[in-house]
Write a protein that holds these residues in place. Sequence first.
Motif, PDB file in Angstrom:
ATOM      1  N   PHE A  34       1.109  39.330  40.104  1.00 10.78           N
ATOM      2  CA  PHE A  34       0.450  39.978  38.976  1.00 10.78           C
ATOM      3  C   PHE A  34       1.280  39.806  37.720  1.00 10.78           C
ATOM      4  O   PHE A  34       2.506  39.739  37.764  1.00 10.78           O
ATOM      5  CB  PHE A  34       0.265  41.481  39.261  1.00 10.78           C
ATOM      6  CG  PHE A  34      -0.442  41.774  40.552  1.00 10.78           C
ATOM      7  CD1 PHE A  34       0.277  41.940  41.716  1.00 10.78           C
ATOM      8  CD2 PHE A  34      -1.819  41.866  40.600  1.00 10.78           C
ATOM      9  CE1 PHE A  34      -0.365  42.198  42.935  1.00 10.78           C
ATOM     10  CE2 PHE A  34      -2.473  42.120  41.796  1.00 10.78           C
ATOM     11  CZ  PHE A  34      -1.741  42.286  42.958  1.00 10.78           C
ATOM     12  N   TYR A  36       1.698  41.865  34.080  1.00 11.90           N
ATOM     13  CA  TYR A  36       1.394  43.054  33.303  1.00 11.90           C
ATOM     14  C   TYR A  36       1.968  42.869  31.898  1.00 11.90           C
ATOM     15  O   TYR A  36       3.028  42.275  31.714  1.00 11.90           O
ATOM     16  CB  TYR A  36       2.038  44.299  33.933  1.00 11.90           C
ATOM     17  CG  TYR A  36       1.340  44.806  35.168  1.00 11.90           C
ATOM     18  CD1 TYR A  36       1.596  44.252  36.417  1.00 11.90           C
ATOM     19  CD2 TYR A  36       0.428  45.854  35.089  1.00 11.90           C
ATOM     20  CE1 TYR A  36       0.957  44.729  37.563  1.00 11.90           C
ATOM     21  CE2 TYR A  36      -0.215  46.339  36.221  1.00 11.90           C
ATOM     22  CZ  TYR A  36       0.056  45.775  37.455  1.00 11.90           C
ATOM     23  OH  TYR A  36      -0.577  46.247  38.573  1.00 11.90           O
ATOM     24  N   GLN A  38       3.282  45.034  28.579  1.00 15.60           N
ATOM     25  CA  GLN A  38       3.751  46.366  28.233  1.00 15.60           C
ATOM     26  C   GLN A  38       4.200  46.397  26.778  1.00 15.60           C
ATOM     27  O   GLN A  38       5.180  45.750  26.401  1.00 15.60           O
ATOM     28  CB  GLN A  38       4.903  46.812  29.151  1.00 15.60           C
ATOM     29  CG  GLN A  38       5.310  48.258  28.950  1.00 15.60           C
ATOM     30  CD  GLN A  38       6.293  48.747  30.002  1.00 15.60           C
ATOM     31  OE1 GLN A  38       7.094  47.978  30.532  1.00 15.60           O
ATOM     32  NE2 GLN A  38       6.237  50.035  30.311  1.00 15.60           N
ATOM     33  N   GLY A  41       6.945  51.528  24.390  1.00 20.58           N
ATOM     34  CA  GLY A  41       6.592  52.934  24.518  1.00 20.58           C
ATOM     35  C   GLY A  41       5.310  53.206  25.277  1.00 20.58           C
ATOM     36  O   GLY A  41       4.887  54.355  25.382  1.00 20.58           O
ATOM     37  N   SER A  43       2.610  52.148  28.794  1.00 18.32           N
ATOM     38  CA  SER A  43       2.695  51.825  30.216  1.00 18.32           C
ATOM     39  C   SER A  43       2.219  50.394  30.458  1.00 18.32           C
ATOM     40  O   SER A  43       1.555  49.797  29.617  1.00 18.32           O
ATOM     41  CB  SER A  43       1.853  52.812  31.028  1.00 18.32           C
ATOM     42  OG  SER A  43       0.497  52.690  30.659  1.00 18.32           O
ATOM     43  N   PRO A  44       2.560  49.815  31.614  1.00 10.59           N
ATOM     44  CA  PRO A  44       2.121  48.445  31.910  1.00 10.59           C
ATOM     45  C   PRO A  44       0.601  48.355  32.035  1.00 10.59           C
ATOM     46  O   PRO A  44      -0.034  49.231  32.631  1.00 10.59           O
ATOM     47  CB  PRO A  44       2.802  48.151  33.253  1.00 10.59           C
ATOM     48  CG  PRO A  44       3.963  49.090  33.320  1.00 10.59           C
ATOM     49  CD  PRO A  44       3.489  50.325  32.635  1.00 10.59           C
ATOM     50  N   LEU A  46      -2.431  45.739  33.346  1.00 10.05           N
ATOM     51  CA  LEU A  46      -2.691  44.545  34.140  1.00 10.05           C
ATOM     52  C   LEU A  46      -3.477  43.520  33.325  1.00 10.05           C
ATOM     53  O   LEU A  46      -4.510  43.844  32.744  1.00 10.05           O
ATOM     54  CB  LEU A  46      -3.491  44.922  35.387  1.00 10.05           C
ATOM     55  CG  LEU A  46      -3.887  43.779  36.308  1.00 10.05           C
ATOM     56  CD1 LEU A  46      -2.661  43.205  37.001  1.00 10.05           C
ATOM     57  CD2 LEU A  46      -4.911  44.251  37.339  1.00 10.05           C
ATOM     58  N   LEU A  88       5.616  41.584  32.224  1.00 10.11           N
ATOM     59  CA  LEU A  88       6.238  41.873  33.513  1.00 10.11           C
ATOM     60  C   LEU A  88       5.554  41.089  34.619  1.00 10.11           C
ATOM     61  O   LEU A  88       4.331  41.149  34.767  1.00 10.11           O
ATOM     62  CB  LEU A  88       6.119  43.373  33.826  1.00 10.11           C
ATOM     63  CG  LEU A  88       6.855  44.327  32.891  1.00 10.11           C
ATOM     64  CD1 LEU A  88       6.290  45.737  33.020  1.00 10.11           C
ATOM     65  CD2 LEU A  88       8.335  44.338  33.193  1.00 10.11           C
ATOM     66  N   PHE A 102       8.922  44.360  40.623  1.00 10.95           N
ATOM     67  CA  PHE A 102       8.842  43.850  39.264  1.00 10.95           C
ATOM     68  C   PHE A 102      10.089  43.073  38.879  1.00 10.95           C
ATOM     69  O   PHE A 102      11.209  43.387  39.308  1.00 10.95           O
ATOM     70  CB  PHE A 102       8.701  45.005  38.268  1.00 10.95           C
ATOM     71  CG  PHE A 102       7.334  45.618  38.205  1.00 10.95           C
ATOM     72  CD1 PHE A 102       6.988  46.641  39.074  1.00 10.95           C
ATOM     73  CD2 PHE A 102       6.412  45.184  37.273  1.00 10.95           C
ATOM     74  CE1 PHE A 102       5.731  47.222  39.005  1.00 10.95           C
ATOM     75  CE2 PHE A 102       5.154  45.760  37.197  1.00 10.95           C
ATOM     76  CZ  PHE A 102       4.816  46.777  38.067  1.00 10.95           C
TER      77      PHE A 102
ATOM     78  N   PRO B  43       9.571  48.410  36.151  1.00 12.23           N
ATOM     79  CA  PRO B  43       9.400  49.587  37.008  1.00 12.23           C
ATOM     80  C   PRO B  43       9.995  49.368  38.393  1.00 12.23           C
ATOM     81  O   PRO B  43       9.943  48.268  38.935  1.00 12.23           O
ATOM     82  CB  PRO B  43       7.878  49.755  37.074  1.00 12.23           C
ATOM     83  CG  PRO B  43       7.369  49.090  35.833  1.00 12.23           C
ATOM     84  CD  PRO B  43       8.297  47.941  35.605  1.00 12.23           C
ATOM     85  N   LEU B  91       6.248  56.562  36.300  1.00 12.32           N
ATOM     86  CA  LEU B  91       4.910  55.982  36.217  1.00 12.32           C
ATOM     87  C   LEU B  91       4.169  56.175  37.532  1.00 12.32           C
ATOM     88  O   LEU B  91       4.742  56.017  38.609  1.00 12.32           O
ATOM     89  CB  LEU B  91       5.003  54.484  35.922  1.00 12.32           C
ATOM     90  CG  LEU B  91       5.591  54.086  34.572  1.00 12.32           C
ATOM     91  CD1 LEU B  91       5.971  52.610  34.566  1.00 12.32           C
ATOM     92  CD2 LEU B  91       4.599  54.372  33.452  1.00 12.32           C
ATOM     93  N   PHE B 104      -1.934  51.582  35.931  1.00 17.67           N
ATOM     94  CA  PHE B 104      -0.928  52.589  35.641  1.00 17.67           C
ATOM     95  C   PHE B 104      -1.429  53.666  34.690  1.00 17.67           C
ATOM     96  O   PHE B 104      -2.269  53.408  33.815  1.00 17.67           O
ATOM     97  CB  PHE B 104       0.304  51.927  35.008  1.00 17.67           C
ATOM     98  CG  PHE B 104       1.146  51.184  35.993  1.00 17.67           C
ATOM     99  CD1 PHE B 104       0.817  49.913  36.409  1.00 17.67           C
ATOM    100  CD2 PHE B 104       2.283  51.783  36.531  1.00 17.67           C
ATOM    101  CE1 PHE B 104       1.595  49.229  37.342  1.00 17.67           C
ATOM    102  CE2 PHE B 104       3.075  51.110  37.449  1.00 17.67           C
ATOM    103  CZ  PHE B 104       2.734  49.837  37.863  1.00 17.67           C
ATOM    104  N   GLY B 105      -0.878  54.854  34.876  1.00 19.10           N
ATOM    105  CA  GLY B 105      -1.043  55.917  33.906  1.00 19.10           C
ATOM    106  C   GLY B 105      -0.054  55.747  32.762  1.00 19.10           C
ATOM    107  O   GLY B 105       0.741  54.801  32.754  1.00 19.10           O
ATOM    108  N   ARG B 109       7.742  60.919  30.510  1.00 19.66           N
ATOM    109  CA  ARG B 109       9.112  60.643  30.074  1.00 19.66           C
ATOM    110  C   ARG B 109       9.954  61.861  30.396  1.00 19.66           C
ATOM    111  O   ARG B 109       9.759  62.931  29.813  1.00 19.66           O
ATOM    112  CB  ARG B 109       9.158  60.339  28.585  1.00 19.66           C
ATOM    113  CG  ARG B 109      10.540  59.951  28.070  1.00 19.66           C
ATOM    114  CD  ARG B 109      10.497  59.513  26.609  1.00 19.66           C
ATOM    115  NE  ARG B 109       9.640  58.357  26.429  1.00 19.66           N
ATOM    116  CZ  ARG B 109      10.005  57.105  26.614  1.00 19.66           C
ATOM    117  NH1 ARG B 109      11.235  56.836  26.995  1.00 19.66           N
ATOM    118  NH2 ARG B 109       9.164  56.121  26.391  1.00 19.66           N
TER     119      ARG B 109
END
Lengths: 112, 113
Positions: A34, A36, A38, A41, A43-44, A46, A88, A102, B43, B91, B104-105, B109
């Motif tokens: 995969f 990703y 990012q 600040g 989130s990753p 897809l 990523l 990752f 991650p 995460l 992912f959400g 933090r």
Amino acid sequence: QKEVEQNSGPLSVPEGAIASLNCTYSDRGSQSFFWYRQYSGKSPELIMSIYSNGDKEDGRFTAQLNKASQYVSLLIRDSQPSDSATYLCAVIGGSNTGKLIFGQGTTLQVKP
Amino acid sequence: GAGVSQTPSNKVTEKGKYVELRCDPISGHTALYWYRQSLGQGPEFLIYFQGTGAADDSGLPNDRFFAVRPEGSVSTLKIQRTERGDSAVYLCASSLNGGTPQHFGDGTRLSIL
């Protein structure tokens, strides 16, 4: 040796050029791969998945997989400043428990 | 909800305190994952649930970390006796089932002072 390796960059390309991002992995039994994206600040997100050898295209993105060489890459055509982010590479290993392994990510900078 | 929801978005607490982080996966997703991300790194896997059970908890760093998913939907990651080294973005991701693409959400933090 890390399980998934990426050059941390930064990789800098001019707007409109092709950006090439590379990733190698150590587990020869890995089956799922995969990419990703990012943003800082965030989130990753897809953007591509690939499971078999060869190329897979989706819009401006092409993922390439070579299991014999344990190598996966992402090409971004017609790069835009909005593509500037960390990319990523993630692999599900041969144990296939579903967990993603990752790389550390490659920072891409697209300059106008 | 449309996506993976994590609460709180930020958590600041003192060393030694107990924290709980919550994850609400995409509806219908049976697989749920927790990861931890430090600055400049990808991650790092912590734990994977398939339904209610922890299918793989090999990434939990020590016994201060624990996670549950009692009804096969919402999950809670629990950290006891927090340490400064626990500071990171936590995460959560979910997928239809193990092996399919994970979404992912926005992460929590966590800052330990």
